[in-house]
Write a protein that holds these residues in place. Structure first.
Motif, PDB file in Angstrom:
ATOM      1  N   ARG A   1     -13.728   4.784  -6.212  1.00 54.88           N
ATOM      2  CA  ARG A   1     -12.651   4.778  -5.221  1.00 54.88           C
ATOM      3  C   ARG A   1     -12.873   5.750  -4.076  1.00 54.88           C
ATOM      4  NH1 ARG A   1      -7.839   7.519  -8.842  1.00 54.88           N
ATOM      5  NH2 ARG A   1      -8.944   9.453  -9.182  1.00 54.88           N
ATOM      6  N   ILE A   2     -13.768   6.753  -4.255  1.00 55.19           N
ATOM      7  CA  ILE A   2     -13.972   7.663  -3.126  1.00 55.19           C
ATOM      8  C   ILE A   2     -15.135   7.228  -2.244  1.00 55.19           C
ATOM      9  CG2 ILE A   2     -12.871   9.646  -4.216  1.00 55.19           C
ATOM     10  CD1 ILE A   2     -15.605  10.726  -4.919  1.00 55.19           C
TER      11      ILE A   2
ATOM     12  N   PRO B   1      -7.310   5.614  -2.074  1.00 54.74           N
ATOM     13  CA  PRO B   1      -7.667   6.640  -1.082  1.00 54.74           C
ATOM     14  C   PRO B   1      -7.843   6.026   0.303  1.00 54.74           C
ATOM     15  CG  PRO B   1      -8.991   6.879  -3.063  1.00 54.74           C
ATOM     16  CD  PRO B   1      -8.294   5.551  -3.168  1.00 54.74           C
TER      17      PRO B   1
ATOM     18  N   ARG C   1       0.827  -1.194   0.000  1.00 56.93           N
ATOM     19  CA  ARG C   1       0.000   0.000   0.000  1.00 56.93           C
ATOM     20  C   ARG C   1       0.872   1.260   0.000  1.00 56.93           C
ATOM     21  NH1 ARG C   1      -5.048   0.724   0.549  1.00 56.93           N
ATOM     22  NH2 ARG C   1      -5.726   2.704   1.403  1.00 56.93           N
TER      23      ARG C   1
ATOM     24  N   VAL D   1      -3.186  12.792  -4.848  1.00 56.31           N
ATOM     25  CA  VAL D   1      -2.923  11.898  -3.713  1.00 56.31           C
ATOM     26  C   VAL D   1      -3.070  12.671  -2.407  1.00 56.31           C
ATOM     27  CG1 VAL D   1      -1.163  10.480  -2.587  1.00 56.31           C
ATOM     28  CG2 VAL D   1      -1.475  10.354  -5.059  1.00 56.31           C
TER      29      VAL D   1
ATOM     30  N   ARG E   1     -15.226   4.363  -0.579  1.00 52.35           N
ATOM     31  CA  ARG E   1     -14.737   3.551   0.540  1.00 52.35           C
ATOM     32  C   ARG E   1     -14.244   4.393   1.701  1.00 52.35           C
ATOM     33  NH1 ARG E   1     -10.325   2.609  -0.613  1.00 52.35           N
ATOM     34  NH2 ARG E   1      -9.864   1.323   1.165  1.00 52.35           N
TER      35      ARG E   1
ATOM     36  N   PHE F   1      -6.574  13.146  -1.390  1.00 50.98           N
ATOM     37  CA  PHE F   1      -7.194  11.948  -0.826  1.00 50.98           C
ATOM     38  C   PHE F   1      -6.907  11.836   0.676  1.00 50.98           C
ATOM     39  CE2 PHE F   1      -7.073   9.519  -5.100  1.00 50.98           C
ATOM     40  CZ  PHE F   1      -8.347   9.953  -5.404  1.00 50.98           C
ATOM     41  N   GLY F   2      -6.069  12.730   1.175  1.00 50.52           N
ATOM     42  CA  GLY F   2      -5.818  12.714   2.613  1.00 50.52           C
ATOM     43  C   GLY F   2      -4.437  12.221   3.009  1.00 50.52           C
ATOM     44  N   ILE F   3      -3.569  12.004   2.015  1.00 52.98           N
ATOM     45  CA  ILE F   3      -2.212  11.561   2.332  1.00 52.98           C
ATOM     46  C   ILE F   3      -1.322  12.793   2.510  1.00 52.98           C
ATOM     47  CG2 ILE F   3      -0.255  10.184   1.531  1.00 52.98           C
ATOM     48  CD1 ILE F   3      -2.556   8.440   1.533  1.00 52.98           C
TER      49      ILE F   3
ATOM     50  N   TYR G   1       0.983   4.328  -2.760  1.00 56.84           N
ATOM     51  CA  TYR G   1       0.972   5.773  -2.507  1.00 56.84           C
ATOM     52  C   TYR G   1       2.135   6.441  -3.230  1.00 56.84           C
ATOM     53  CZ  TYR G   1      -2.315   5.096   1.378  1.00 56.84           C
ATOM     54  OH  TYR G   1      -3.388   4.783   2.150  1.00 56.84           O
TER      55      TYR G   1
END
Ligand SMILES: Nc1ncnc2c1ncn2[C@@H]1O[C@H](COP(=O)(O)OP(=O)(O)OP(=O)(O)O)[C@@H](O)[C@H]1O
Ligand SMILES: [Mg+2]
Lengths: 294, 234
Positions: free
Chosen positions: B147-148, B104, A172, A187, B150, A190-192, A176
């Protein structure tokens, strides 16, 4: 035993082993360069100096803290990686929006400063670093003598390269990393925490160089220019393999080490230029490199 | 106190020197599907990117669940429960379909499981090991939405999910959006295709030159939408 067009097998296998050892270092160093270039868009010209620092930190740890090889193998890369983190936070961070050239100039300048500093303090004669007792000696394979330490370097480097590749392709975290290499903005959305990931990637790539430096210490003498001699070839390897391709840089690293070794056997005069000839040919035929995506 | 999940007030945004948004005002209530309609270049995408924190030169107020987000970075905003499906879809070429789907991170509890998502998009299960960008345009759009789901985000920002797709796919996406609303998601949708928008959303904000110039209810569109046609110049 057999002879190959007048070449004794001892010499042939000896050179092949030497090629494999060099290839192991090319692979480790170009792997770190590819990682850094992929995510940071920076050509890390101080990679050679950071490799040299790994060797020096190991030597200093042994000399002043009596920390043996195995401890240095862990601690020295951490020290070099931590310095990398500081460099990224303080300097490289400001260059991402700019042309590659700025990163290259900054890291090239840093390399000169680091090497100059070490040369000023330690001179260029080089410091010996003994092979750890557990890896001394060797095995007679019949057709050649295999020093244990060299076998260890080849195996360890291969394991590190494959391990890094597996992390990047199969986990995983690696997903990323690959995704952020393509589109860091998304990315992050998406919260990373991509900036932290970038810092750690630089630290990791540099730590790999430091680790290669520790492994090199018992083979080559520890001296301030050991990195600049090597890094030119490593850059040629990266260009041949394709900038930013992880697996490509590893395969090319080993492959070119072997090619260089073979050239030493059959045409010694050409051995120091063969890699650059290959680079020129590859650039003519496939400018993105053997494994590069154009 | 309003019941708005997302409240945008006086939002301005810039790209370098260009001033793009000049004070956007709108609300999205919990459980609602709301669209931003407007001509090319009106500032709809910029609005979404500003809400997401991807456009960083911005000013005004963006409150999510009552909390101000205007000063936060996009990773923090995502962690509060907003997820974005960008106009260009953003499928990763170096990831296969499953990796794209699972990329994500889960930011809150209560999102759909991968199995539930694949139930909704069976085609993605069949193509799980294909390279993400080898999918057709429609499949890539499905993947970008899938994908968003989840992540546990409550608010989905969908930027022109029907752009360039065949009518049959557009209908599928419409059905999915209605399904997501029924599952409790709140959706802010950017659309050029107001006929499609009319089938999924309850309210429509009309955007022009970086401002909201009108808000139309579903009935206004059903009643012929003459006003809207003049806004959009169609
Ligand atoms: N990265 C950028 N740099 C400078 N200007 C930009 C940038 N992105 C968009 N713009 C400008 O900002 C304005 C608004 O663009 P935006 O993408 O928000 O419009 P939009 O309403 O989404 O249009 P469309 O329906 O075509 O997607 C346009 O005039 C566009 O040219
Ligand atoms: Mg747009």
């Amino acid at each position: 035993m057999f002879e190959l067009i007048g070449i004794p097998p001892q010499a042939l296998f000896g050179q092949l082993l030497l090629g494999l050892i060099n290839g192991a270092f090319y692979a480790l160093l170009s792997l770190g360069l590819a990682l850094i270039f992929g995510l940071l868009n920076i050509i890390n010209f101080s990679h050679g100096a950071q490799y040299m620092m790994g060797a020096f930190v190991a030597w200093l740890l042994l000399r002043y803290a009596e920390l043996p090889y195995w401890g240095a193998l862990i601690l020295a890369p951490l020290v070099v990686g931590a310095l990398g983190v500081v460099i990224e936070r303080l300097m490289l961070r400001r260059l991402y929006e700019l042309d590659h050239l700025y990163g290259l100039l900054l890291t090239f300048g840093l390399a000169l400063v680091i090497e100059g500093g070490f040369r000023h303090i330690y001179g260029i004669s080089g410091q010996p670093y003994a092979i750890p007792p557990s890896l001394q000696g060797g095995t007679n394979l019949g057709f050649m003598f295999l020093p244990t330490y060299r076998a260890w370097v080849v195996v360890a480097s291969l394991a590190l390269c494959l391990g890094t590749w597996a992390v990047i392709e199969k986990t995983r975290l690696g997903a990323y990393l690959r995704a952020a290499t393509e589109n860091p903005t998304l990315v992050r959305a998406f919260g990373i925490n991509v900036p932290v990931m970038i810092t750690l990637t630089y630290g990791g790539g540099v730590a790999l160089a430091g680790l290669a430096g520790v492994m090199a210490a018992p083979i080559y003498s520890v001296n301030p220019v050991m990195g600049s001699n090597l890094i030119i070839i490593v850059f040629a390897v990266v260009v041949i393999g394709g900038m930013g391709s992880i697996l490509g840089s590893v395969i090319t690293g080993y492959g070119l080490g072997l090619v260089e070794g073979l050239t030493k056997v059959f045409w010694p005069e050409a051995s120091s230029t063969v890699i650059f000839v290959i680079m020129a040919v590859v650039l003519l035929i496939k400018p993105a490199g053997l494994f590069g995506r154009a | 106190m309003t019941d708005a999940l997302l409240e945008v007030r006086g939002l301005e945004a810039w790209y370098g020197e260009s001033h793009i948004l000049h004070g956007m005002d709108f609300d999205v209530r919990r459980g609602e599907v709301v669209t931003l309609l407007g001509r090319n270049g009106a500032g709809k995408t910029t609005t979404m990117k500003s809400v997401m924190g991807v456009v960083r030169q911005r000013r005004g107020a963006i409150r999510f669940n009552g909390a101000e987000t205007i000063g936060l970075s996009s990773n923090r905003i995502a962690r509060m429960g907003i997820a974005w499906c960008p106009e260009e879809r953003g499928i990763f070429a170096s990831l296969n379909v499953r990796e794209n789907l699972e990329l994500p991170p889960v930011v809150r509890k209560g999102g759909m499981t991968t199995a539930q998502v694949l139930d909704l998009f069976p085609r993605l299960a069949e193509r799980a090991t294909s390279q993400g960008t080898k999918l057709s345009g429609g499949e890539q759009q499905m993947l970008a939405i899938a994908r968003i789901l989840r992540t546990g985000a409550e608010l989905l920002l969908l930027d022109e999910p029907t752009e360039g797709l065949a009518p049959v796919i557009v209908r599928q996406i419409g059905a999915i959006i209605r399904d997501l609303q029924a599952k409790g998601f709140t959706i802010l949708l950017v659309e050029q295709n107001f006929r499609f928008a009319a089938t999924v959303a309850t309210r429509h904000y009309v955007v022009e030159h970086g401002r909201v110039i009108d808000c139309l209810a579903r009935e206004d569109l059903e009643a012929g939408g003459e006003k809207l046609k003049s806004y959009l110049g169609v």
